[in-house]
Design a protein around this motif. Structure first.
Motif, PDB file in Angstrom:
ATOM      1  N   GLU A  42      44.958  20.053  33.880  1.00  0.00           N
ATOM      2  CA  GLU A  42      45.627  20.279  35.177  1.00  0.00           C
ATOM      3  C   GLU A  42      45.713  19.265  36.027  1.00  0.00           C
ATOM      4  O   GLU A  42      46.341  19.006  36.512  1.00  0.00           O
ATOM      5  CB  GLU A  42      46.200  21.923  35.357  1.00  0.00           C
ATOM      6  CG  GLU A  42      46.952  22.937  33.953  1.00  0.00           C
ATOM      7  CD  GLU A  42      44.954  23.219  33.457  1.00  0.00           C
ATOM      8  OE1 GLU A  42      46.124  24.291  32.830  1.00  0.00           O
ATOM      9  OE2 GLU A  42      44.527  23.252  33.355  1.00  0.00           O
ATOM     10  N   LEU A  43      44.830  19.232  36.914  1.00  0.00           N
ATOM     11  CA  LEU A  43      44.484  18.033  37.665  1.00  0.00           C
ATOM     12  C   LEU A  43      44.853  16.586  37.462  1.00  0.00           C
ATOM     13  O   LEU A  43      44.561  16.014  38.379  1.00  0.00           O
ATOM     14  CB  LEU A  43      43.406  18.488  38.139  1.00  0.00           C
ATOM     15  CG  LEU A  43      43.333  19.960  39.008  1.00  0.00           C
ATOM     16  CD1 LEU A  43      42.160  19.894  39.354  1.00  0.00           C
ATOM     17  CD2 LEU A  43      43.941  20.088  40.540  1.00  0.00           C
ATOM     18  N   HIS A  44      44.736  16.165  36.167  1.00  0.00           N
ATOM     19  CA  HIS A  44      45.116  14.709  35.892  1.00  0.00           C
ATOM     20  C   HIS A  44      46.480  14.544  36.102  1.00  0.00           C
ATOM     21  O   HIS A  44      46.244  13.491  36.675  1.00  0.00           O
ATOM     22  CB  HIS A  44      44.499  14.485  34.767  1.00  0.00           C
ATOM     23  CG  HIS A  44      44.885  13.314  33.925  1.00  0.00           C
ATOM     24  ND1 HIS A  44      44.014  12.315  34.514  1.00  0.00           N
ATOM     25  CD2 HIS A  44      45.861  12.701  32.685  1.00  0.00           C
ATOM     26  CE1 HIS A  44      44.533  11.076  33.881  1.00  0.00           C
ATOM     27  NE2 HIS A  44      45.600  11.388  33.474  1.00  0.00           N
ATOM     28  N   ALA A  45      47.058  15.265  36.109  1.00  0.00           N
ATOM     29  CA  ALA A  45      48.370  15.117  36.470  1.00  0.00           C
ATOM     30  C   ALA A  45      48.830  14.335  38.411  1.00  0.00           C
ATOM     31  O   ALA A  45      49.488  13.880  38.334  1.00  0.00           O
ATOM     32  CB  ALA A  45      49.697  16.618  36.972  1.00  0.00           C
ATOM     33  N   PHE A  46      47.444  15.069  38.699  1.00  0.00           N
ATOM     34  CA  PHE A  46      47.862  14.675  40.795  1.00  0.00           C
ATOM     35  C   PHE A  46      47.130  13.368  40.424  1.00  0.00           C
ATOM     36  O   PHE A  46      47.493  12.669  41.652  1.00  0.00           O
ATOM     37  CB  PHE A  46      46.747  15.588  40.768  1.00  0.00           C
ATOM     38  CG  PHE A  46      47.460  16.635  41.521  1.00  0.00           C
ATOM     39  CD1 PHE A  46      48.365  17.780  42.729  1.00  0.00           C
ATOM     40  CD2 PHE A  46      47.389  18.431  40.498  1.00  0.00           C
ATOM     41  CE1 PHE A  46      48.329  17.870  42.647  1.00  0.00           C
ATOM     42  CE2 PHE A  46      48.136  19.203  40.147  1.00  0.00           C
ATOM     43  CZ  PHE A  46      48.375  19.740  41.801  1.00  0.00           C
ATOM     44  N   GLU A  47      46.900  12.429  39.510  1.00  0.00           N
ATOM     45  CA  GLU A  47      45.459  10.935  39.453  1.00  0.00           C
ATOM     46  C   GLU A  47      47.148  10.271  39.371  1.00  0.00           C
ATOM     47  O   GLU A  47      47.519   9.593  38.754  1.00  0.00           O
ATOM     48  CB  GLU A  47      44.397  11.301  38.591  1.00  0.00           C
ATOM     49  CG  GLU A  47      43.786  11.988  38.618  1.00  0.00           C
ATOM     50  CD  GLU A  47      42.241  12.297  38.019  1.00  0.00           C
ATOM     51  OE1 GLU A  47      41.445  11.724  38.458  1.00  0.00           O
ATOM     52  OE2 GLU A  47      42.904  12.459  36.636  1.00  0.00           O
ATOM     53  N   GLY A  48      46.297   9.139  40.802  1.00  0.00           N
ATOM     54  CA  GLY A  48      47.379   8.398  39.813  1.00  0.00           C
ATOM     55  C   GLY A  48      48.762   7.778  40.569  1.00  0.00           C
ATOM     56  O   GLY A  48      49.279   6.971  41.025  1.00  0.00           O
ATOM     57  N   LEU A  49      48.963   9.023  41.497  1.00  0.00           N
ATOM     58  CA  LEU A  49      50.672   8.747  42.300  1.00  0.00           C
ATOM     59  C   LEU A  49      50.483   7.860  43.367  1.00  0.00           C
ATOM     60  O   LEU A  49      49.488   7.754  44.264  1.00  0.00           O
ATOM     61  CB  LEU A  49      50.662  10.582  42.432  1.00  0.00           C
ATOM     62  CG  LEU A  49      50.940  11.098  40.861  1.00  0.00           C
ATOM     63  CD1 LEU A  49      50.631  12.726  41.918  1.00  0.00           C
ATOM     64  CD2 LEU A  49      51.840  11.170  39.921  1.00  0.00           C
ATOM     65  N   SER A  50      51.806   7.653  43.468  1.00  0.00           N
ATOM     66  CA  SER A  50      52.411   6.809  44.680  1.00  0.00           C
ATOM     67  C   SER A  50      53.207   7.986  45.331  1.00  0.00           C
ATOM     68  O   SER A  50      54.030   8.559  44.864  1.00  0.00           O
ATOM     69  CB  SER A  50      52.941   5.670  44.269  1.00  0.00           C
ATOM     70  OG  SER A  50      52.569   4.849  43.876  1.00  0.00           O
TER      71      SER A  50
END
Length: 307
Positions: free
Chosen positions: A265-273
Motif C-alpha cells: 500500500e505504501l507504493h501509492a505514496f511514491e513518486g508524487l508531486s
C-alpha cells in the motif's frame, strides 16, 4: 697514561653513554606516541535528531547512528547521534550549545541562524498525508468534516492539509485515539499519515488509502551547524553518504525521491508531486505568519505563503 687507566676510562664512558640511552628512550618513545596520537585523533561529529513528525516505523536516531558507524569505518571520524525534542534543541541552541549537524522536520523555527555549510538543508527522507478508510474500495470523494477524524500528529501542520482538501472543522484526536475511532466505526474516514498505514497493517485491519498531494510538510532535513572548517568538510561527506544510501529508507517506513522502495500500500505514496510544500526551516516571523493563517483558516494566505 697507562694502558690500564685507558681501559678504565673507556669502560666508564661506555657505561655513561648506555645509561643516557636507557634514560632517554622512554621520553623519545613518549614523544613519538604523542605525535602519532595527535595525527590519528578522530574528529567527532555530534548529530541531533529531532522527530518533528511521526515516521513510519523504527527510529530515525538509530538509523542515523548506524549510518554514522558505517561512515566512520572509512573516514577519520566518529559520529554520535542524540535524540532530542524540538523544545530542548531550541533551548540548547539559544544557550550556545550547538552540535555539528541537526536532523529535523521542515518548518521548524530557530535553526536558520545556526546553519552553515554549502547547502542550507538536505532532505534525506519524507512522509505524506493520506485519507484512510476500513471499507474496501472506499469512495474518498465522500469524505466530509462530519465523517472524518484527523490524527493531530506531532509537530506537523496537518490542519493546513485539512483546510486545503475541504475538511475544515473535522474532529481532531491524538494519534492512537484517532485510528481507534476509525476502526471502531466512530468515523468513516481518517486524515493521517503513513504512520497510520502501519498502525492498520499491524492491527491486521483491511483498509483503503488515498495519498494526498495538495500539501506536504513531512520532510526530514539535515543541516550542518559546525563552525569548524574541518568538521564542516567531514559533515558534507557524511551527508553525501547518507543520501547515497536512500535505498535503506524503507527500514523507517518513509520515502525517498531517488528510490522506489515498496510494493504494498505504501507504493501509492511514491513518486508524487505536491501542490504546496513546506520544506525549509522557518524564521520566527514566517512561522508566526503561517501558523496564524492556519489558525484563522485563511486558505488564500496559506497558498500565498507557500508558493
Amino acid at each position: 697514561m697507562s694502558e690500564r687507566k685507558k681501559r678504565l676510562i673507556y669502560r666508564i664512558s661506555a657505561f655513561i653513554v648506555c645509561a643516557c640511552i636507557v634514560i632517554a628512550a622512554p621520553f623519545i618513545m613518549f614523544s613519538k606516541d604523542k605525535k602519532a596520537a595527535a595525527e590519528g585523533e578522530l574528529t567527532v561529529l555530534n548529530v541531533w535528531q529531532i522527530d518533528n513528525f511521526e515516521g513510519g516505523k523504527g527510529s530515525r536516531a538509530a538509523y542515523l547512528q548506524n549510518a554514522g558507524n558505517n561512515f566512520s569505518k572509512t573516514n577519520e571520524c566518529y559520529v554520535t547521534v542524540t535524540s532530542i525534542t524540538a523544545e530542548a534543541a531550541t533551548e540548547n541552541l539559544n544557550k550556545g550549545t550547538v552540535p555539528d549537524l541537526i536532523s529535523y522536520g521542515a518548518g521548524m523555527s530557530g535553526l536558520e541562524r545556526f546553519i552553515t555549510g554549502k547547502m542550507p538543508f538536505n532532505c534525506w527522507c519524507y512522509g505524506g498525508y493520506c485519507l484512510l478508510s476500513i471499507e474496501q474500495n472506499a469512495d474518498f470523494s465522500k469524505a466530509t468534516a462530519d465523517n472524518t477524524i484527523i490524527n493531530a500528529g506531532t509537530g506537523n501542520r496537518i490542519t493546513a492539509c485539512s483546510l486545503l482538501i475541504g475538511l475544515n472543522g473535522a474532529d481532531i484526536a491524538q494519534p492512537t485515539a484517532a485510528y481507534v475511532k476509525l476502526i471502531n466505526g466512530g468515523y468513516k474516514f481518517l486524515l493521517g499519515t503513513q504512520r497510520d498505514v502501519f498502525r492498520l497493517k499491524t492491527r491486521g485491519v483491511a483498509f483503503s488509502v488515498k495519498p494526498l498531494t495538495e500539501f506536504n510538510d513531512l520532510y526530514q532535513n539535515i543541516s550542518i551547524t559546525a563552525q569548524d572548517g574541518k568538521k564542516r568538510a567531514i559533515a558534507e561527506k557524511f551527508i553525501e553518504k547518507l543520501l547515497s544510501e536512500s535505498k535503506n529508507i524503507s527500514k523507517l517506513g518513509l520515502f525517498s525521491d531517488n528510490q522506489t522502495l515498496y510494493e504494498d500500500e505504501l507504493h501509492a505514496f511514491e513518486g508524487l508531486s505536491y501542490g504546496l510544500t513546506l520544506k525549509t526551516p522557518l524564521g520566527e516571523e514566517a512561522k508566526n505568519e503561517l501558523d496564524g493563517a492556519i489558525l484563522n483558516s485563511d486558505v488564500n494566505l496559506i497558498k500565498n505563503l507557500l508558493k
